[in-house]
Design a protein around this motif. Structure first.
Motif, PDB file in Angstrom:
ATOM      1  N   LEU A  95       0.957  -1.309   0.044  1.00 50.07           N
ATOM      2  CA  LEU A  95      -0.010  -0.105  -0.063  1.00 50.07           C
ATOM      3  C   LEU A  95       0.801   1.347   0.018  1.00 50.07           C
ATOM      4  CD1 LEU A  95      -2.908  -1.104   2.457  1.00 50.07           C
ATOM      5  CD2 LEU A  95      -3.044  -0.400  -0.086  1.00 50.07           C
ATOM      6  N   GLY A  96       2.037   1.386   0.713  1.00 51.15           N
ATOM      7  CA  GLY A  96       2.797   2.403   0.611  1.00 51.15           C
ATOM      8  C   GLY A  96       3.558   2.698  -0.675  1.00 51.15           C
ATOM      9  N   VAL A  97       3.838   1.553  -1.359  1.00 54.73           N
ATOM     10  CA  VAL A  97       4.536   1.668  -2.558  1.00 54.73           C
ATOM     11  C   VAL A  97       3.415   2.383  -3.483  1.00 54.73           C
ATOM     12  CG1 VAL A  97       5.320   0.536  -4.325  1.00 54.73           C
ATOM     13  CG2 VAL A  97       6.408   0.024  -2.262  1.00 54.73           C
ATOM     14  N   ILE A  98       2.181   1.799  -3.552  1.00 64.20           N
ATOM     15  CA  ILE A  98       1.183   2.253  -4.365  1.00 64.20           C
ATOM     16  C   ILE A  98       1.037   3.818  -4.175  1.00 64.20           C
ATOM     17  CG2 ILE A  98      -1.187   2.265  -4.930  1.00 64.20           C
ATOM     18  CD1 ILE A  98      -0.912  -0.861  -4.583  1.00 64.20           C
ATOM     19  N   GLY A  99       0.927   3.935  -2.847  1.00 64.30           N
ATOM     20  CA  GLY A  99       0.730   5.554  -2.387  1.00 64.30           C
ATOM     21  C   GLY A  99       1.707   6.307  -2.816  1.00 64.30           C
ATOM     22  N   ALA A 100       3.001   5.886  -2.769  1.00 62.75           N
ATOM     23  CA  ALA A 100       4.147   6.729  -3.056  1.00 62.75           C
ATOM     24  C   ALA A 100       4.279   6.954  -4.668  1.00 62.75           C
ATOM     25  CB  ALA A 100       5.495   5.921  -2.672  1.00 62.75           C
ATOM     26  N   ALA A 116       1.640   6.933  -6.715  1.00 62.05           N
ATOM     27  CA  ALA A 116       0.624   7.729  -7.047  1.00 62.05           C
ATOM     28  C   ALA A 116       0.719   9.236  -6.303  1.00 62.05           C
ATOM     29  CB  ALA A 116      -0.758   7.388  -6.158  1.00 62.05           C
ATOM     30  N   THR A 117       1.641   9.531  -5.555  1.00 61.62           N
ATOM     31  CA  THR A 117       2.054  10.681  -5.180  1.00 61.62           C
ATOM     32  C   THR A 117       3.072  11.173  -5.946  1.00 61.62           C
ATOM     33  OG1 THR A 117       1.508  10.321  -2.883  1.00 61.62           O
ATOM     34  CG2 THR A 117       2.821  12.018  -3.226  1.00 61.62           C
ATOM     35  N   ALA A 118       4.176  10.520  -6.385  1.00 62.31           N
ATOM     36  CA  ALA A 118       5.106  10.870  -7.400  1.00 62.31           C
ATOM     37  C   ALA A 118       4.539  11.211  -8.764  1.00 62.31           C
ATOM     38  CB  ALA A 118       6.279   9.739  -7.312  1.00 62.31           C
ATOM     39  N   CYS A 119       3.360  11.037  -8.913  1.00 61.70           N
ATOM     40  CA  CYS A 119       2.856  11.384 -10.577  1.00 61.70           C
ATOM     41  C   CYS A 119       2.936  12.753 -10.736  1.00 61.70           C
ATOM     42  CB  CYS A 119       1.330  10.839 -10.590  1.00 61.70           C
ATOM     43  SG  CYS A 119       1.417   9.079 -10.683  1.00 61.70           S
ATOM     44  N   THR A 120       3.084  13.746  -9.597  1.00 61.63           N
ATOM     45  CA  THR A 120       3.328  15.205  -9.764  1.00 61.63           C
ATOM     46  C   THR A 120       4.838  15.326  -9.508  1.00 61.63           C
ATOM     47  OG1 THR A 120       2.346  15.859  -7.650  1.00 61.63           O
ATOM     48  CG2 THR A 120       0.883  15.390  -9.468  1.00 61.63           C
ATOM     49  N   VAL A 121       5.369  16.237  -9.783  1.00 52.54           N
ATOM     50  CA  VAL A 121       6.699  17.026  -9.584  1.00 52.54           C
ATOM     51  C   VAL A 121       6.765  17.581  -8.161  1.00 52.54           C
ATOM     52  CG1 VAL A 121       8.311  18.657  -9.983  1.00 52.54           C
ATOM     53  CG2 VAL A 121       7.206  17.711 -11.780  1.00 52.54           C
ATOM     54  N   ALA A 131       7.100  14.245  -1.044  1.00 52.44           N
ATOM     55  CA  ALA A 131       6.189  13.533  -0.034  1.00 52.44           C
ATOM     56  C   ALA A 131       6.207  12.133  -0.487  1.00 52.44           C
ATOM     57  CB  ALA A 131       4.829  14.225  -0.333  1.00 52.44           C
ATOM     58  N   ALA A 132       6.529  11.658  -1.892  1.00 51.55           N
ATOM     59  CA  ALA A 132       6.528  10.207  -2.171  1.00 51.55           C
ATOM     60  C   ALA A 132       7.549   9.649  -1.561  1.00 51.55           C
ATOM     61  CB  ALA A 132       6.335  10.075  -3.479  1.00 51.55           C
ATOM     62  N   ALA A 149       9.366  10.524   1.048  1.00 47.64           N
ATOM     63  CA  ALA A 149       9.094  10.561   2.569  1.00 47.64           C
ATOM     64  C   ALA A 149       8.243   9.365   3.108  1.00 47.64           C
ATOM     65  CB  ALA A 149       8.509  11.782   3.247  1.00 47.64           C
ATOM     66  N   GLY A 150       7.022   9.173   2.145  1.00 50.24           N
ATOM     67  CA  GLY A 150       6.069   8.144   2.477  1.00 50.24           C
ATOM     68  C   GLY A 150       6.952   6.825   2.520  1.00 50.24           C
ATOM     69  N   ALA A 151       7.546   6.665   1.271  1.00 48.48           N
ATOM     70  CA  ALA A 151       8.253   5.347   1.082  1.00 48.48           C
ATOM     71  C   ALA A 151       9.228   5.071   1.987  1.00 48.48           C
ATOM     72  CB  ALA A 151       8.928   5.660  -0.346  1.00 48.48           C
ATOM     73  N   ALA A 152       9.880   6.258   2.470  1.00 44.53           N
ATOM     74  CA  ALA A 152      10.979   5.935   3.646  1.00 44.53           C
ATOM     75  C   ALA A 152      10.060   5.390   4.940  1.00 44.53           C
ATOM     76  CB  ALA A 152      11.807   7.108   4.036  1.00 44.53           C
ATOM     77  N   GLY A 153       8.877   6.077   5.270  1.00 44.26           N
ATOM     78  CA  GLY A 153       8.120   5.860   6.456  1.00 44.26           C
ATOM     79  C   GLY A 153       7.740   4.146   6.432  1.00 44.26           C
TER      80      GLY A 153
END
Length: 93
Positions: free
Chosen positions: A13-18, A20-25, A30-31, A33-37
């Motif tokens: 779920l974290g990878v999918i969220g990262a 999705a978040t990384a789709c914008t510059v 945030a992506a 940081a989320g992936a690291a978390g």
């Protein structure tokens, strides 16, 4: 669900969220940081699982050692010296 499946689910779920978040510059920091978390959470789950496994193995080893100690000289022991000659061994068919 065991710890490994739960940890993998959180990681997925974290990878999918990262992604999705990384789709914008703007979302790339945030992506990251989320992936690291998520990675830290996954490592924490793995450490807890290994610690639980080690504790279980240690308890079982102590139980076995105590039972062997309690048996003392009562248990049957093989005479290894008598089994050294080739003629002492027979193939069962």
């Amino acid at each position: 669900m065991d710890d490994r499946r739960w940890g993998f689910g959180v990681f997925a779920l974290g990878v999918i969220g990262a992604i999705a978040t990384a789709c914008t510059v703007v979302g790339i920091p945030a992506a990251i940081a989320g992936a690291a978390g998520v990675a830290i959470g996954l490592v924490t789950t793995a450490i807890a699982s290994v610690q639980s496994l080690v504790n279980t193995i240690s308890a079982e080893q102590n139980t076995i050692a105590q039972k062997v100690h309690d048996l003392g000289a009562q248990w049957a022991r093989s005479n290894i010296g008598a089994m050294q000659d080739k003629s002492d061994w027979h193939v069962m068919q």
